[in-house]
Design an enzyme around this catalytic site. Structure first.
Site, mmCIF file in Angstrom:
data_model
loop_
_atom_site.group_PDB
_atom_site.id
_atom_site.type_symbol
_atom_site.label_atom_id
_atom_site.label_comp_id
_atom_site.label_asym_id
_atom_site.label_seq_id
_atom_site.Cartn_x
_atom_site.Cartn_y
_atom_site.Cartn_z
ATOM 1 N N HIS A 259 8.305 22.435 -22.892
ATOM 2 C CA HIS A 259 9.270 21.492 -22.325
ATOM 3 C C HIS A 259 10.693 22.034 -22.303
ATOM 4 O O HIS A 259 11.563 21.468 -21.638
ATOM 5 C CB HIS A 259 9.255 20.187 -23.129
ATOM 6 C CG HIS A 259 7.885 19.661 -23.381
ATOM 7 N ND1 HIS A 259 7.193 19.904 -24.559
ATOM 8 C CD2 HIS A 259 7.051 18.935 -22.607
ATOM 9 C CE1 HIS A 259 6.010 19.337 -24.497
ATOM 10 N NE2 HIS A 259 5.891 18.746 -23.323
ATOM 11 N N CYS B 254 8.407 26.488 -19.891
ATOM 12 C CA CYS B 254 7.864 26.729 -18.553
ATOM 13 C C CYS B 254 8.936 27.381 -17.685
ATOM 14 O O CYS B 254 10.083 26.922 -17.664
ATOM 15 C CB CYS B 254 7.417 25.411 -17.933
ATOM 16 S SG CYS B 254 6.947 25.560 -16.197
ATOM 17 N N GLU C 189 11.920 17.460 -22.263
ATOM 18 C CA GLU C 189 12.479 18.276 -21.178
ATOM 19 C C GLU C 189 13.898 17.840 -20.837
ATOM 20 O O GLU C 189 14.780 18.682 -20.593
ATOM 21 C CB GLU C 189 11.593 18.200 -19.938
ATOM 22 C CG GLU C 189 12.094 19.096 -18.810
ATOM 23 C CD GLU C 189 11.298 18.952 -17.529
ATOM 24 O OE1 GLU C 189 11.901 19.139 -16.450
ATOM 25 O OE2 GLU C 189 10.089 18.650 -17.592
ATOM 26 N N THR D 69 11.022 17.910 -14.169
ATOM 27 C CA THR D 69 9.987 18.506 -13.312
ATOM 28 C C THR D 69 8.746 17.638 -13.147
ATOM 29 O O THR D 69 7.927 17.905 -12.266
ATOM 30 C CB THR D 69 9.532 19.868 -13.873
ATOM 31 O OG1 THR D 69 8.946 19.673 -15.168
ATOM 32 C CG2 THR D 69 10.688 20.853 -13.960
ATOM 33 N N SER E 70 2.654 11.935 -22.289
ATOM 34 C CA SER E 70 2.711 12.912 -21.196
ATOM 35 C C SER E 70 3.305 12.254 -19.959
ATOM 36 O O SER E 70 2.674 11.396 -19.334
ATOM 37 C CB SER E 70 1.309 13.449 -20.891
ATOM 38 O OG SER E 70 1.294 14.156 -19.664
#
Length: 333
Positions: free
Chosen positions: A85, A107, A137, A176, A234
């Site tokens: 994240h 990522c 994130e 994202t 999630s």
């Protein structure tokens, strides 16, 4: 003695589904670090939002912590991995100050958002971040810039209420893993209010989020039930539940394992939609299918939009280590 025939069931299995390239890379980094450096390997925060994955890595010797000060002094020579994240800038700085060796599993598409936000800031723009408060994130992206440099917008209502210091000097980025349609609505409202709002150089919502939402949209109409395999924390998995309902599924639920299925609540169905969030392993998808096959005469048909070929390299320090199918069997089957 006559054995009652199982009722027929069509399972619309979505593709693409499950692991994206960023999640796959993050898990590989932990597995390779364990092979290279031995246990324990520490991981700050859940490497991805999936308990099955976390427990599988724990069984291999990974130790999950929320903060770096939880790492015992006697293990500080062992690597610590940052989750997919992303993390605020202060976290690697803290690792260096503690003489910790860290491997960043952020990522690459999240890192791209960090760079876009920093570019806005470098060019003197106030950054508008579209995302969910408290998500790791979002915390990581906001933590790339000085305090006060970023404003978080979650909804169209937030966009309506937002009052910037300089309406002509704004740039936006997004988390994202958002709903593509919801985010488009928020961006449109911001652009309506602030015509000089600068977009990022490339779309912030990742390819995997978009692809999984698109195929769920196509598969959902006519489904009596749509199951999304994923964890309650999630973001991208929860968005898929919402997408399925909006696209026409009569009901949509989020499950982590087949054992969670409430068969009385599921009742008599004839068409089931099935997909998985980007952090959900394929072994759980197979587990869900087998659970339905035990109760229904199930026929699986693939609902596929695109084939994903993206692949992200692991950290340079790990590239010489062989990764085998056996190493990843706990998630891939």
């Amino acid at each position: 003695m006559n054995i009652a025939a199982k009722p027929p069931l069509t399972i619309r299995l979505c593709g693409p589904r499950g692991f994206c390239a960023g999640v796959d890379r993050a898990i590989q980094i932990v597995v390779l670090a364990l092979k290279s450096y031995g246990a324990p390997v520490y991981v700050r925060h859940e490497i991805v939002h999936n308990r099955y994955v976390v427990e599988g890595l724990e069984a291999k010797g990974a130790v999950f912590v929320e903060e770096l000060d939880e790492i015992p002094a006697e293990h500080r020579a062992q690597p610590v991995v940052f989750s997919a994240h992303g993390v605020p800038k202060s976290v690697p700085e803290d690792a260096v100050s503690r003489n910790l060796f860290y491997l960043d599993a952020t990522c690459p598409l999240v890192s791209k958002v960090h760079k876009q936000a920093m570019r806005h800031n470098r060019l003197g723009r106030h950054v508008v971040l579209i995302g969910h408060a408290g998500h790791p994130e979002v915390i990581g992206t906001m933590g790339q810039l000085p305090e006060g440099s970023v404003s978080l917008i979650e909804t169209i209502e937030d966009a309506d209420a937002y009052i910037p210091v300089d309406a002509d000097n704004l740039g936006y980025v997004t988390q994202t893993t958002l709903s593509v349609d919801d985010t488009a609505g928020v961006i449109a409202r911001l652009q309506e209010r602030f015509p000089n709002l600068t977009a990022p150089a490339a779309d912030s919502i990742c390819y995997a989020t978009t692809n999984r939402q698109e195929v769920v949209k196509q598969a959902a109409p006519g489904c009596d039930l749509f199951i999304i395999v994923g964890a309650p924390n999630s973001s991208n998995s929860k968005r898929l539940v919402e997408v399925a309902l909006r696209a026409g599924a009569k009901k949509s639920i989020l499950v982590q394992r087949a054992a969670e299925l409430d068969w009385d609540e599921i009742g008599a169905i004839s068409t089931l939609g099935l997909s998985a969030g980007a952090s959900a392993p394929e072994v759980i998808v197979n587990e869900i299918i087998e659970a339905f096959r035990a109760r229904f005469d199930a026929r699986v048909e693939l609902a596929e939009t695109v084939q994903e070929t993206e692949n992200f390299l692991v950290n340079r320090e790990l590239r010489s280590i062989e990764l085998t199918a056996a190493d990843m069997a706990f998630v891939n089957g």
